[in-house]
Design a protein around this motif. Structure first.
Motif, PDB file in Angstrom:
ATOM      1  N   GLY A  70       0.739  -1.234   0.372  1.00 21.71           N
ATOM      2  CA  GLY A  70      -0.088  -0.200   0.330  1.00 21.71           C
ATOM      3  C   GLY A  70       0.614   1.388   0.215  1.00 21.71           C
ATOM      4  O   GLY A  70      -0.022   2.597   0.640  1.00 21.71           O
ATOM      5  N   ALA A  71       2.003   1.409  -0.189  1.00 26.90           N
ATOM      6  CA  ALA A  71       2.510   2.871  -0.653  1.00 26.90           C
ATOM      7  C   ALA A  71       2.017   4.066  -1.058  1.00 26.90           C
ATOM      8  O   ALA A  71       1.156   3.516  -1.930  1.00 26.90           O
ATOM      9  N   THR A  72       2.062   4.398  -0.077  1.00 27.80           N
ATOM     10  CA  THR A  72       1.686   5.945  -0.354  1.00 27.80           C
ATOM     11  C   THR A  72       2.296   6.996  -0.183  1.00 27.80           C
ATOM     12  O   THR A  72       2.966   6.977   0.988  1.00 27.80           O
ATOM     13  N   SER A  73       2.394   8.245  -0.890  1.00 31.39           N
ATOM     14  CA  SER A  73       3.515   9.167  -0.976  1.00 31.39           C
ATOM     15  C   SER A  73       1.986  11.069  -1.163  1.00 31.39           C
ATOM     16  O   SER A  73       1.141  11.151  -1.980  1.00 31.39           O
ATOM     17  N   ALA A  74       2.182  11.974  -0.433  1.00 33.83           N
ATOM     18  CA  ALA A  74       2.314  12.715  -0.645  1.00 33.83           C
ATOM     19  C   ALA A  74       3.347  14.103  -0.481  1.00 33.83           C
ATOM     20  O   ALA A  74       3.966  13.596   0.393  1.00 33.83           O
ATOM     21  N   TYR A  75       3.366  15.149  -0.787  1.00 34.79           N
ATOM     22  CA  TYR A  75       3.907  15.900   0.100  1.00 34.79           C
ATOM     23  C   TYR A  75       4.825  15.923   1.438  1.00 34.79           C
ATOM     24  O   TYR A  75       3.605  15.973   2.339  1.00 34.79           O
ATOM     25  N   GLY A  76       6.263  15.772   1.421  1.00 38.46           N
ATOM     26  CA  GLY A  76       6.731  15.599   2.693  1.00 38.46           C
ATOM     27  C   GLY A  76       6.421  13.983   4.058  1.00 38.46           C
ATOM     28  O   GLY A  76       6.647  14.189   4.461  1.00 38.46           O
ATOM     29  N   ALA A  77       5.373  13.233   3.717  1.00 44.65           N
ATOM     30  CA  ALA A  77       4.972  12.018   3.600  1.00 44.65           C
ATOM     31  C   ALA A  77       5.149  10.512   3.210  1.00 44.65           C
ATOM     32  O   ALA A  77       4.747  11.012   1.773  1.00 44.65           O
ATOM     33  N   LYS A  78       5.333   8.841   3.678  1.00 45.37           N
ATOM     34  CA  LYS A  78       5.522   7.910   3.148  1.00 45.37           C
ATOM     35  C   LYS A  78       5.182   7.344   3.416  1.00 45.37           C
ATOM     36  O   LYS A  78       5.543   7.147   4.723  1.00 45.37           O
TER      37      LYS A  78
END
Length: 167
Positions: A70-78
Motif C-alpha cells: 500500500g505504498a502511499t505518498s504525499a508532499y513530505g510523507a510516505k
C-alpha cells in the motif's frame, strides 16, 4: 517569433516551479479534519538492521515477511503497511518543520490510528499495531504539526490492504 520566445520564457518558470509545501494558493495551511477518536501513535526508530521499505519504481527482492504494501505518498510523507507484524512505516521526506503522518483505517470499525514520524527529515519511523487478520486497512499520508496537534494537506489515500498480506 520573438514574441513566442518571450512568452515561452515566461511560461517555463511557472511550470517548472515546485508546489508550495502543504499550503493553498494564498499561503495558508489547509487543515485536514480527523475523526474525534483518532489515536496518535509516536513512531520509533526501526530496530538496527531492519530493512527499510523500498517505495521507488524498482521493487527490491524481499522475503514475504518483509513486504511493505500500500505504498502511499504525499508532499513530505510516505508510508506503507507491513502485514507480518502489523507494522506501519512512516517516512518524513521534507525538512519543513512538520512531521510525516500515516493514518490507518480499518474496514471493521476499529478507531483510526495515525503513525507520526517526529524523527526529522529523511528518516523512517515505525508504529507496531495489531489488526484483525481477516480485516483490511487503508493508509492516508499527510503532514502533522506537533505544536498545535493538527494535520494538513496535501493528503493521499491507498487502496484497501489485506492485513494478512494475501491478495
Amino acid at each position: 517569433m520573438g514574441v513566442l520566445a518571450g512568452a515561452s520564457a515566461l511560461v517555463l518558470p511557472v511550470t517548472a516551479a515546485p508546489p508550495a509545501p502543504a499550503a493553498d494558493p494564498t499561503g495558508h495551511l489547509v487543515e485536514v479534519p480527523m475523526p474525534a477518536d483518532v489515536e496518535i501513535v509516536e513512531g520509533v526508530v526501526p530496530a538496527a538492521g531492519t530493512p527499510v521499505p523500498s517505495l521507488g519504481g524498482t521493487p527490491r527482492a524481499a522475503a514475504a515477511a518483509e513486504a511493505c504494501l500500500g505504498a502511499t505518498s504525499a508532499y513530505g510523507a510516505k508510508g506503507c503497511f507491513q502485514p507480518h507484524g502489523d507494522i506501519i512505516w512512516s517516512r518524513d521526506t521534507e525538512k519543513d518543520g512538520m512531521s510525516a503522518a500515516v493514518g490507518v483505517y480499518t474496514d471493521y470499525g476499529r478507531p483510526a490510528a495515525v503513525c507520526v514520524n517526529r524523527l526529522g527529515a529523511d528518516t523512517w519511523a515505525t508504529c507496531d499495531k495489531d489488526y484483525r487478520e481477516d480485516g483490511n486497512v487503508r493508509l492516508r499520508a499527510l503532514r502533522y504539526n506537533g505544536d498545535n496537534g493538527k494535520f494538513y494537506q496535501p493528503e493521499t489515500w491507498s487502496g484497501w490492504i489485506p492485513v494478512d498480506g494475501q491478495y
